[in-house]
Design a protein around this motif. Structure first.
Motif, PDB file in Angstrom:
ATOM      1  N   GLU A 162       0.830  -1.199   0.000  1.00 39.76           N
ATOM      2  CA  GLU A 162       0.000   0.000   0.000  1.00 39.76           C
ATOM      3  C   GLU A 162       0.862   1.245   0.000  1.00 39.76           C
ATOM      4  N   GLN A 163       2.000   1.201   0.688  1.00 38.48           N
ATOM      5  CA  GLN A 163       2.900   2.346   0.693  1.00 38.48           C
ATOM      6  C   GLN A 163       3.497   2.550  -0.687  1.00 38.48           C
ATOM      7  N   ASP A 164       3.800   1.457  -1.403  1.00 39.89           N
ATOM      8  CA  ASP A 164       4.330   1.566  -2.762  1.00 39.89           C
ATOM      9  C   ASP A 164       3.314   2.213  -3.688  1.00 39.89           C
ATOM     10  N   ASP A 165       2.018   1.913  -3.499  1.00 34.35           N
ATOM     11  CA  ASP A 165       0.974   2.499  -4.343  1.00 34.35           C
ATOM     12  C   ASP A 165       0.866   4.002  -4.116  1.00 34.35           C
ATOM     13  N   ASP A 166       1.094   4.465  -2.907  1.00 35.08           N
ATOM     14  CA  ASP A 166       0.973   5.880  -2.574  1.00 35.08           C
ATOM     15  C   ASP A 166       2.263   6.652  -2.820  1.00 35.08           C
ATOM     16  N   MET A 167       3.325   5.966  -3.242  1.00 29.96           N
ATOM     17  CA  MET A 167       4.642   6.583  -3.365  1.00 29.96           C
ATOM     18  C   MET A 167       4.718   7.489  -4.589  1.00 29.96           C
ATOM     19  N   ASP A 168       5.433   8.572  -4.413  1.00 32.26           N
ATOM     20  CA  ASP A 168       5.723   9.497  -5.504  1.00 32.26           C
ATOM     21  C   ASP A 168       6.456   8.708  -6.601  1.00 32.26           C
ATOM     22  N   PRO A 169       6.064   8.885  -7.850  1.00 31.50           N
ATOM     23  CA  PRO A 169       6.689   8.096  -8.931  1.00 31.50           C
ATOM     24  C   PRO A 169       8.213   8.276  -9.017  1.00 31.50           C
ATOM     25  N   ARG A 170       8.713   9.435  -8.662  1.00 34.61           N
ATOM     26  CA  ARG A 170      10.169   9.640  -8.705  1.00 34.61           C
ATOM     27  C   ARG A 170      10.875   8.744  -7.689  1.00 34.61           C
ATOM     28  N   TRP A 171      10.278   8.629  -6.478  1.00 37.29           N
ATOM     29  CA  TRP A 171      10.857   7.761  -5.463  1.00 37.29           C
ATOM     30  C   TRP A 171      10.704   6.300  -5.860  1.00 37.29           C
ATOM     31  N   ALA A 172       9.595   5.972  -6.513  1.00 39.63           N
ATOM     32  CA  ALA A 172       9.371   4.600  -6.958  1.00 39.63           C
ATOM     33  C   ALA A 172      10.460   4.191  -7.951  1.00 39.63           C
ATOM     34  N   ALA A 173      10.837   5.115  -8.856  1.00 42.04           N
ATOM     35  CA  ALA A 173      11.893   4.818  -9.834  1.00 42.04           C
ATOM     36  C   ALA A 173      13.229   4.588  -9.117  1.00 42.04           C
ATOM     37  N   LEU A 174      13.512   5.416  -8.128  1.00 44.12           N
ATOM     38  CA  LEU A 174      14.750   5.244  -7.373  1.00 44.12           C
ATOM     39  C   LEU A 174      14.738   3.920  -6.598  1.00 44.12           C
TER      40      LEU A 174
END
Length: 183
Positions: A162-174
């Motif tokens: 659930e935290q991954d779903d709410d994560m800013d896409p820039r942080w998700a890429a990192l």
């Protein structure tokens, strides 16, 4: 400080050997300490003083009950406590506590006050969590109404997904780069 006097043991005039001192500890004892962890209780303490020419030994046997509050339901709770501890008293130039089991008293000292030691040994005897015991069927004996009320205010933490779903896409890429480098 005068009320602490009741917990002083005058050892200078005692003969070598073992000497027994008994204390009844209640609310008035705990009031002697600033911001006590314990406010009420019924505790019996037996202090055996062993005197020899070189040192003193103090054996503490503590048994009783302490009144506190349950960590789960906030209801009043009485916890049994029991503790047996040993302290060594040596003599030197000035007061010192080189270890948890050794106290150094000045040579001219004629008594030792055991109030602080009794308090510390009582605190150590308490369990980390103060909770009602389970009944014979293994069920919690806490106040169920209070537990239900507390459940209404429980904040659920998000799972990693659930935290991954709410994560800013820039942080998700990192994070993806980090996951690939750790494989």
């Amino acid at each position: 400080m005068d009320r602490l006097r009741n917990y002083s043991i005058p050892f200078k005039g005692l003969k070598e050997g073992k000497h027994l001192f008994n204390y009844e500890i209640g609310a008035e004892f705990f009031e002697l300490f600033e911001q006590p962890l314990i406010e009420k209780g019924n505790v019996k303490a037996e202090v055996e003083l062993g005197k020899s020419s070189a040192l003193l030994t103090l054996t503490f046997k503590i048994k009783g009950e302490i009144d506190t509050v349950c960590d789960n339901c906030l209801e009043a709770l009485t916890l049994p406590i029991e503790n047996e501890s040993l302290m060594y008293i040596k003599f030197g130039e000035e007061y010192d506590e080189p270890t948890e089991e050794i106290i150094v008293l000045p040579h001219d000292e004629h008594e030792i006050n055991v109030a602080q030691l009794l308090y510390e040994f009582i605190c150590v005897a308490l369990p980390i969590r103060h909770v009602h015991p389970e009944d014979e069927d293994g069920n919690v004996t806490c106040d169920t109404d209070m537990l239900d009320q507390l459940d209404n205010y429980l904040v659920e933490e998000d799972t990693d997904e659930e935290q991954d779903d709410d994560m800013d896409p820039r942080w998700a890429a990192l994070k993806n780069l980090l996951d690939k480098s750790s494989k």
